[in-house]
Write a protein that holds these residues in place. Sequence first.
Motif, PDB file in Angstrom:
ATOM      1  N   ARG A   1       0.916  -1.320   0.257  1.00  0.00           N
ATOM      2  CA  ARG A   1       0.106  -0.161  -0.069  1.00  0.00           C
ATOM      3  C   ARG A   1       0.736   1.339  -0.066  1.00  0.00           C
ATOM      4  O   ARG A   1       0.638   2.228  -0.680  1.00  0.00           O
ATOM      5  CB  ARG A   1      -0.841   0.012   1.295  1.00  0.00           C
ATOM      6  N   GLU A   2       2.025   1.004   0.854  1.00  0.00           N
ATOM      7  CA  GLU A   2       2.826   2.329   0.850  1.00  0.00           C
ATOM      8  C   GLU A   2       3.231   2.687  -0.507  1.00  0.00           C
ATOM      9  O   GLU A   2       3.526   3.767  -0.966  1.00  0.00           O
ATOM     10  CB  GLU A   2       3.848   2.269   1.819  1.00  0.00           C
TER      11      GLU A   2
ATOM     12  N   VAL B   1       0.872   4.250  -3.010  1.00  0.00           N
ATOM     13  CA  VAL B   1       0.865   5.554  -2.733  1.00  0.00           C
ATOM     14  C   VAL B   1       1.836   6.574  -3.031  1.00  0.00           C
ATOM     15  O   VAL B   1       1.620   7.435  -3.790  1.00  0.00           O
ATOM     16  CB  VAL B   1       0.193   5.547  -1.105  1.00  0.00           C
TER      17      VAL B   1
ATOM     18  N   ALA C   1      -1.281  11.636  -6.548  1.00  0.00           N
ATOM     19  CA  ALA C   1      -0.916  11.662  -5.082  1.00  0.00           C
ATOM     20  C   ALA C   1      -0.265  13.414  -5.407  1.00  0.00           C
ATOM     21  O   ALA C   1      -0.374  14.229  -4.436  1.00  0.00           O
ATOM     22  CB  ALA C   1      -0.101  10.751  -4.350  1.00  0.00           C
TER      23      ALA C   1
ATOM     24  N   TYR D   1       0.820  12.443   8.328  1.00  0.00           N
ATOM     25  CA  TYR D   1      -0.328  12.316   7.125  1.00  0.00           C
ATOM     26  C   TYR D   1      -0.911  10.868   6.965  1.00  0.00           C
ATOM     27  O   TYR D   1      -2.122  10.827   6.774  1.00  0.00           O
ATOM     28  CB  TYR D   1       0.539  12.585   6.065  1.00  0.00           C
ATOM     29  N   ARG D   2      -0.234   9.807   7.279  1.00  0.00           N
ATOM     30  CA  ARG D   2      -0.514   8.500   7.094  1.00  0.00           C
ATOM     31  C   ARG D   2      -1.819   8.352   8.209  1.00  0.00           C
ATOM     32  O   ARG D   2      -2.688   7.785   7.870  1.00  0.00           O
ATOM     33  CB  ARG D   2       0.471   7.741   7.253  1.00  0.00           C
TER      34      ARG D   2
ATOM     35  N   THR E   1      -4.844  10.300   7.076  1.00  0.00           N
ATOM     36  CA  THR E   1      -5.679   9.706   6.022  1.00  0.00           C
ATOM     37  C   THR E   1      -6.166   8.207   6.542  1.00  0.00           C
ATOM     38  O   THR E   1      -6.716   7.704   5.524  1.00  0.00           O
ATOM     39  CB  THR E   1      -4.972   9.788   4.912  1.00  0.00           C
TER      40      THR E   1
ATOM     41  N   THR F   1      -4.634   5.575   7.000  1.00  0.00           N
ATOM     42  CA  THR F   1      -3.629   4.680   6.405  1.00  0.00           C
ATOM     43  C   THR F   1      -4.141   4.757   4.729  1.00  0.00           C
ATOM     44  O   THR F   1      -4.411   3.697   4.142  1.00  0.00           O
ATOM     45  CB  THR F   1      -3.910   3.198   6.546  1.00  0.00           C
ATOM     46  N   TRP F   2      -4.068   6.102   4.327  1.00  0.00           N
ATOM     47  CA  TRP F   2      -4.262   6.111   2.875  1.00  0.00           C
ATOM     48  C   TRP F   2      -5.678   5.798   2.433  1.00  0.00           C
ATOM     49  O   TRP F   2      -5.830   5.863   1.206  1.00  0.00           O
ATOM     50  CB  TRP F   2      -3.404   5.691   2.102  1.00  0.00           C
ATOM     51  N   THR F   3      -6.546   5.944   3.212  1.00  0.00           N
ATOM     52  CA  THR F   3      -8.092   5.708   2.771  1.00  0.00           C
ATOM     53  C   THR F   3      -9.190   6.855   2.789  1.00  0.00           C
ATOM     54  O   THR F   3     -10.298   6.636   2.507  1.00  0.00           O
ATOM     55  CB  THR F   3      -8.665   4.537   3.488  1.00  0.00           C
TER      56      THR F   3
ATOM     57  N   TRP G   1      -4.936  15.790  -0.413  1.00  0.00           N
ATOM     58  CA  TRP G   1      -4.830  14.468  -0.889  1.00  0.00           C
ATOM     59  C   TRP G   1      -6.221  13.810  -1.230  1.00  0.00           C
ATOM     60  O   TRP G   1      -7.273  13.547  -0.500  1.00  0.00           O
ATOM     61  CB  TRP G   1      -4.279  13.699  -0.194  1.00  0.00           C
TER      62      TRP G   1
ATOM     63  N   GLY H   1      -4.939   3.922  -2.267  1.00  0.00           N
ATOM     64  CA  GLY H   1      -4.669   3.486  -0.710  1.00  0.00           C
ATOM     65  C   GLY H   1      -5.457   2.241  -0.594  1.00  0.00           C
ATOM     66  O   GLY H   1      -5.375   1.506   0.364  1.00  0.00           O
TER      67      GLY H   1
END
Length: 86
Positions: free
Chosen positions: A10-11, A14, A20, A64-65, A68, A70-72, A78, A84
């Motif tokens: 996932r990282e 992203v 992004a 930021y992670r 968000t 975990t980017w969702t 963003w 994500g």
Amino acid sequence: MSSLRIALRREVRVAFSRHAQPVWFRVVKWTIIVVTLTKWYDRPAYWWSVLALLVPSLALHLLYRHKTRTWTRAWGGWDDLAAGRD
């Protein structure tokens, strides 16, 4: 171990997402990083400078992670939620 693999995947997704950050921003960012690091490489305080930049960068990334989720979730401009998701 598979949860670590999922998190790393996932990282990477992203990090390399085209939505992004705009391409011009990435080019400018990496140009500044590479030029600065190569220009300062022969200085005695080089590794301390790298560490001094790495710590706040990592803290900002983790903030930021977290924000968000975990980017969702979108936060702070963003909007590439697809990168994500699994």
